[in-house]
Structure formats: C-alpha cells, structure tokens
Design a protein around this motif. Structure first.
Motif, PDB file in Angstrom:
ATOM      1  N   SER A   1       0.832  -1.209   0.000  1.00 53.36           N
ATOM      2  CA  SER A   1       0.000   0.000   0.000  1.00 53.36           C
ATOM      3  C   SER A   1       0.868   1.260   0.000  1.00 53.36           C
TER       4      SER A   1
ATOM      5  N   ARG B   1       2.235   1.698  -3.537  1.00 53.54           N
ATOM      6  CA  ARG B   1       1.261   2.261  -4.476  1.00 53.54           C
ATOM      7  C   ARG B   1       1.063   3.759  -4.253  1.00 53.54           C
ATOM      8  N   ARG B   2       1.053   4.179  -2.995  1.00 55.21           N
ATOM      9  CA  ARG B   2       0.823   5.591  -2.693  1.00 55.21           C
ATOM     10  C   ARG B   2       2.022   6.463  -3.041  1.00 55.21           C
TER      11      ARG B   2
END
Length: 195
Positions: A23, A26-27
């Motif tokens: 996560s 991805r950010r």
C-alpha cells in the motif's frame, strides 16, 4: 513474455524489494516506477516487471534493456503462443489440456509456455478432422446413396406381387448384419423409394 533467464516480479514483489508495504508502494512510489520501468510485453493481470530493470531503478542506476533476440527458453502467454502457432488462444489452452501441446508452467497466477514448445506446435500438422480451415466450399458434402434401399424395395415389390413373403425388420437385420432399428429405417426408406 518473460525473457529467458530474467525473473519477473509483480508490483507486490517490487514493493518487497523496495522494503515497503504494497500500500505504501502504491501511494508513494508506483507512479515514478511505472514511468521509468515498462511492464513485460504481453503481461496482464498481473502486470509483470523484469527483475534486473526493477533492481536498477531501485538502485538509481540506468535501466538495462530487455533482450531483443528471441530465445527458445522465453516464456510466452497463450496469446503469444497463438500468434506463433496460428491458433486461437483458447485452442492453445485446450491443446495443452488435451496433451497436444506441452502443459506449460504456472507462474504468477497464469500458465506460460516456452517458445520452443510453441514453435514445435507450429510445425506439427493439425489434427482437425472437419472442414479444412479457410475452405471456400460451404455447400453440404454429397450424400452417397445407400445400395441396400433398392434391394429392400425390390423385396417389398416382390412381396406385393405374391412371389415371396414380405421382409420383416428382423429379416433385413439378419441379411445385412445391422441392428433392428437400422433395419426399420431401411424398410421405411424402401417404402418411399422410387426407381
């Protein structure tokens, strides 16, 4: 295509190599990574990336090019095998399931075949038994007449004239070595036979 000798990574694998969670990757890092490193050709669901290119990007080094010459050990998707063999992707999968093509290997949630297996399948003649692919003749194939029908019709005509007893389905089945149902069909055709 996964080039021979070049491991492939999913985005989750890339995040692990970068030392962050998927996560966070991805950010914070995904946009820069995908701008610099292209997915392997033909990869989809999941997109795959070359390990050497990934390592170079993470180390801040120039990204090496993928091999441009085909190798017999390259791993290909069903669509890529289809392009080599001239078959559809669904036929490639069916041939692998039926033993007409190497079963391939499972990696990253999908099946892959070597270029050597695809080329071997491309040179093997097709086992298709129906109409030849690309045939222009769409007319039905000629139906050959059954020679038994006139013989049974002649026996029925002789029975009508009183020269012999009428043949039964069992008589016809015995005479021609067929089932009783086939004999009944021959009798039905003989009753409508003219000529």
């Amino acid at each position: 295509m996964i080039p021979h000798g070049r491991p492939a990574l999913t985005l989750d694998d890339v995040a692990v190599r970068a030392g962050v969670s998927p996560s966070t990757w991805r950010r914070q890092h995904h946009a820069a990574f995908t701008a610099a490193v292209q997915p392997l050709p033909g990869s989809a669901r999941p997109l795959l990336y070359d390990a050497a290119q990934t390592e170079a990007h993470l180390a801040g080094k120039p990204i090496p090019a993928l091999p441009d010459a085909p190798h017999h050990g390259d791993l290909l998707t069903d669509a890529e095998v289809a392009a080599i063999t001239g078959l559809s992707a669904s036929t490639v999968r069916a041939d692998a399931a039926n033993g007409l093509l190497d079963p391939g290997i499972e990696q990253h949630g999908r099946r892959w075949w070597t270029r050597a297996a695809a080329e071997a399948r491309a040179t093997r003649p097709t086992q298709y038994k129906g109409r030849t692919p690309g045939a222009k003749n769409r007319a039905p194939r000629p139906n050959t007449p059954d020679t038994r029908v006139p013989e049974v019709a002649a026996a029925l005509a002789a029975a009508e004239q009183g020269r012999q007893p009428a043949p039964t389905a069992q008589d016809i089945a015995t005479r021609y070595g067929v089932s009783t149902r086939t004999a009944e069909r021959l009798l039905a055709k003989a009753r409508t036979h003219t000529g």
